[in-house]
Design a protein around this motif. Structure first.
Motif, mmCIF file in Angstrom:
data_model
loop_
_atom_site.group_PDB
_atom_site.id
_atom_site.type_symbol
_atom_site.label_atom_id
_atom_site.label_comp_id
_atom_site.label_asym_id
_atom_site.label_seq_id
_atom_site.Cartn_x
_atom_site.Cartn_y
_atom_site.Cartn_z
ATOM 1 N N GLY A 18 0.772 -1.231 0.000
ATOM 2 C CA GLY A 18 0.000 0.000 0.000
ATOM 3 C C GLY A 18 0.804 1.282 0.000
ATOM 4 N N LEU A 19 2.113 1.178 -0.076
ATOM 5 C CA LEU A 19 2.935 2.390 -0.112
ATOM 6 C C LEU A 19 2.735 3.152 -1.417
ATOM 7 C CD1 LEU A 19 5.018 4.004 1.476
ATOM 8 C CD2 LEU A 19 6.806 2.648 0.364
ATOM 9 N N ASN A 20 2.704 2.441 -2.529
ATOM 10 C CA ASN A 20 2.491 3.033 -3.853
ATOM 11 C C ASN A 20 1.390 2.277 -4.574
ATOM 12 O OD1 ASN A 20 4.855 4.983 -4.064
ATOM 13 N ND2 ASN A 20 5.886 3.073 -3.509
ATOM 14 N N TRP A 21 0.570 3.005 -5.346
ATOM 15 C CA TRP A 21 -0.541 2.412 -6.079
ATOM 16 C C TRP A 21 -0.440 2.787 -7.557
ATOM 17 C CZ3 TRP A 21 -4.195 -0.751 -3.835
ATOM 18 C CH2 TRP A 21 -4.189 -0.805 -2.440
ATOM 19 N N VAL A 22 -0.850 1.841 -8.418
ATOM 20 C CA VAL A 22 -0.865 2.064 -9.865
ATOM 21 C C VAL A 22 -2.275 1.776 -10.366
ATOM 22 C CG1 VAL A 22 0.070 1.285 -12.076
ATOM 23 C CG2 VAL A 22 1.548 1.373 -10.069
ATOM 24 N N VAL A 23 -2.815 2.671 -11.189
ATOM 25 C CA VAL A 23 -4.143 2.466 -11.762
ATOM 26 C C VAL A 23 -4.030 1.484 -12.931
ATOM 27 C CG1 VAL A 23 -4.051 4.448 -13.332
ATOM 28 C CG2 VAL A 23 -6.259 3.600 -12.530
ATOM 29 N N LEU A 24 -5.017 0.578 -13.065
ATOM 30 C CA LEU A 24 -4.959 -0.474 -14.083
ATOM 31 C C LEU A 24 -6.047 -0.368 -15.146
ATOM 32 C CD1 LEU A 24 -4.353 -3.555 -11.753
ATOM 33 C CD2 LEU A 24 -2.634 -2.196 -12.973
ATOM 34 N N THR A 25 -7.033 0.491 -14.958
ATOM 35 C CA THR A 25 -8.233 0.409 -15.806
ATOM 36 C C THR A 25 -8.635 1.719 -16.469
ATOM 37 O OG1 THR A 25 -9.550 0.720 -13.809
ATOM 38 C CG2 THR A 25 -9.212 -1.551 -14.557
ATOM 39 N N ASP A 26 -7.777 2.696 -16.538
ATOM 40 C CA ASP A 26 -8.163 3.991 -17.111
ATOM 41 C C ASP A 26 -8.604 3.909 -18.570
ATOM 42 O OD1 ASP A 26 -7.961 5.474 -14.843
ATOM 43 O OD2 ASP A 26 -6.090 6.476 -15.388
ATOM 44 N N ASP A 27 -8.168 2.900 -19.303
ATOM 45 C CA ASP A 27 -8.502 2.792 -20.718
ATOM 46 C C ASP A 27 -9.746 1.942 -20.995
ATOM 47 O OD1 ASP A 27 -6.323 4.377 -21.414
ATOM 48 O OD2 ASP A 27 -4.981 2.645 -21.503
ATOM 49 N N LEU A 28 -10.435 1.481 -19.945
ATOM 50 C CA LEU A 28 -11.625 0.650 -20.150
ATOM 51 C C LEU A 28 -12.851 1.512 -20.421
ATOM 52 C CD1 LEU A 28 -11.184 -2.113 -17.433
ATOM 53 C CD2 LEU A 28 -10.385 -2.076 -19.792
ATOM 54 N N GLY A 29 -13.922 0.884 -20.859
ATOM 55 C CA GLY A 29 -15.165 1.585 -21.180
ATOM 56 C C GLY A 29 -15.846 2.192 -19.974
ATOM 57 N N SER A 30 -15.564 1.680 -18.774
ATOM 58 C CA SER A 30 -16.135 2.216 -17.549
ATOM 59 C C SER A 30 -15.126 2.043 -16.426
ATOM 60 C CB SER A 30 -17.425 1.483 -17.178
ATOM 61 O OG SER A 30 -17.904 1.933 -15.931
ATOM 62 N N ILE A 31 -15.011 3.065 -15.595
ATOM 63 C CA ILE A 31 -14.196 2.931 -14.383
ATOM 64 C C ILE A 31 -15.063 3.070 -13.131
ATOM 65 C CG2 ILE A 31 -12.016 3.600 -15.445
ATOM 66 C CD1 ILE A 31 -12.391 6.373 -14.121
ATOM 67 N N ALA A 32 -16.378 3.011 -13.308
ATOM 68 C CA ALA A 32 -17.288 2.953 -12.167
ATOM 69 C C ALA A 32 -17.239 1.523 -11.644
ATOM 70 C CB ALA A 32 -18.705 3.326 -12.584
ATOM 71 N N SER A 33 -16.766 1.339 -10.430
ATOM 72 C CA SER A 33 -16.460 0.004 -9.925
ATOM 73 C C SER A 33 -17.552 -0.576 -9.058
ATOM 74 C CB SER A 33 -15.164 0.042 -9.118
ATOM 75 O OG SER A 33 -14.098 0.501 -9.903
ATOM 76 N N GLY A 34 -17.843 -1.845 -9.294
ATOM 77 C CA GLY A 34 -18.717 -2.619 -8.438
ATOM 78 C C GLY A 34 -17.927 -3.578 -7.581
ATOM 79 N N ASP A 35 -16.989 -4.316 -8.203
ATOM 80 C CA ASP A 35 -16.207 -5.297 -7.454
ATOM 81 C C ASP A 35 -15.001 -5.738 -8.268
ATOM 82 O OD1 ASP A 35 -15.668 -6.883 -5.204
ATOM 83 O OD2 ASP A 35 -16.739 -8.607 -6.002
ATOM 84 N N ILE A 36 -14.001 -6.218 -7.565
ATOM 85 C CA ILE A 36 -12.837 -6.866 -8.172
ATOM 86 C C ILE A 36 -12.694 -8.221 -7.486
ATOM 87 C CG2 ILE A 36 -11.239 -5.698 -6.597
ATOM 88 C CD1 ILE A 36 -10.194 -6.427 -10.109
ATOM 89 N N ALA A 37 -12.490 -9.274 -8.275
ATOM 90 C CA ALA A 37 -12.317 -10.616 -7.719
ATOM 91 C C ALA A 37 -11.024 -11.214 -8.253
ATOM 92 C CB ALA A 37 -13.501 -11.509 -8.095
ATOM 93 N N ILE A 38 -10.336 -11.925 -7.377
ATOM 94 C CA ILE A 38 -9.092 -12.597 -7.728
ATOM 95 C C ILE A 38 -9.359 -14.097 -7.742
ATOM 96 C CG2 ILE A 38 -6.694 -12.992 -7.056
ATOM 97 C CD1 ILE A 38 -6.914 -10.327 -5.445
ATOM 98 N N ASP A 39 -8.951 -14.756 -8.810
ATOM 99 C CA ASP A 39 -9.084 -16.208 -8.896
ATOM 100 C C ASP A 39 -8.226 -16.826 -7.783
ATOM 101 O OD1 ASP A 39 -8.666 -18.939 -9.534
ATOM 102 O OD2 ASP A 39 -8.905 -18.556 -11.665
#
Length: 169
Positions: A18-39
C-alpha cells in the motif's frame, strides 16, 4: 499485492503493502467500480465488475465485466451490461474450479462455467451481495437489493434458489 476497485476510479494495484498504487483500468469503457475478484487458484486472473450498486444518487452505471489474465496489465470484456446488467455488486470465483464464476448485481445472479466466456442468469433478483459457504462452494448465499433485504440460498451451485427463512444456515 493488493487490489482495490474505487467507486468511480477504477482498479488500483499495490505491490508494496500500500505504499504506492498504480491504476490499471483507465482505458476501459467504464471505471465505475462494483467489485474486483481474484481467482483463488491463479492470482493473475482478475474479474472486474463495473457499475456501482450503492443506491445513491451519484452511483454510476457500468458496462459489464472485464477479465485480466496477467494481473491487470491487460483487460478484455467478458460480459456486456446487456448480458449481466450495468451495476455489479459482487463477483466470486469457485475456490475449487476457476472455470466457475458468479456475479451479482441489479439484474440478478449470473453464473459462468467457462471462466467468463458465457453467462446465464440463475436468479432474477436485484442482489447486493453473494458469498460461498466456507464448507461447500455449491452452497451460495445471495442478499436481495434495497427494500426487502432477504437472503436467498442455493445448495446446487445456482440451479435452484430458495428464500432462507432462518437466515444463514
Amino acid at each position: 499485492i493488493m487490489y482495490i476497485a474505487a467507486a468511480q476510479g477504477g482498479v488500483w494495484k499495490t505491490i508494496d503493502n500500500g505504499l504506492n498504487w498504480v491504476v490499471l483500468t483507465d482505458d476501459l469503457g467504464s471505471i465505475a467500480s462494483g467489485d474486483i475478484a481474484i481467482d483463488p487458484i491463479n492470482p493473475n486472473v482478475l474479474y472486474y465488475g463495473t457499475g456501482e450498486l450503492n443506491y445513491s444518487a451519484d452511483s454510476q452505471y457500468g458496462d459489464g465485466i472485464y477479465k485480466s489474465t496477467n494481473a491487470g496489465l491487460n483487460w478484455s470484456q467478458v460480459a456486456t451490461a446487456t448480458e449481466v446488467g450495468n451495476r455489479i455488486s459482487k463477483i466470486i470465483v469457485d475456490p475449487a474450479n476457476s472455470n466457475i464464476v458468479y456475479c451479482s448485481g441489479i439484474s440478478g445472479v449470473f453464473k459462468s462455467t467457462n471462466a467468463g466466456l458465457n453467462w446465464i442468469n440463475t436468479l432474477v433478483l436485484n442482489t447486493t451481495s453473494l458469498n460461498f459457504s466456507p464448507a461447500n462452494p455449491m452452497i451460495i448465499y445471495a442478499a436481495s437489493g434495497s427494500g426487502n433485504c432477504l437472503i436467498y440460498k442455493t445448495t446446487n451451485g445456482g440451479v435452484n434458489w430458495f428464500l432462507s427463512m432462518n437466515g444463514i444456515t
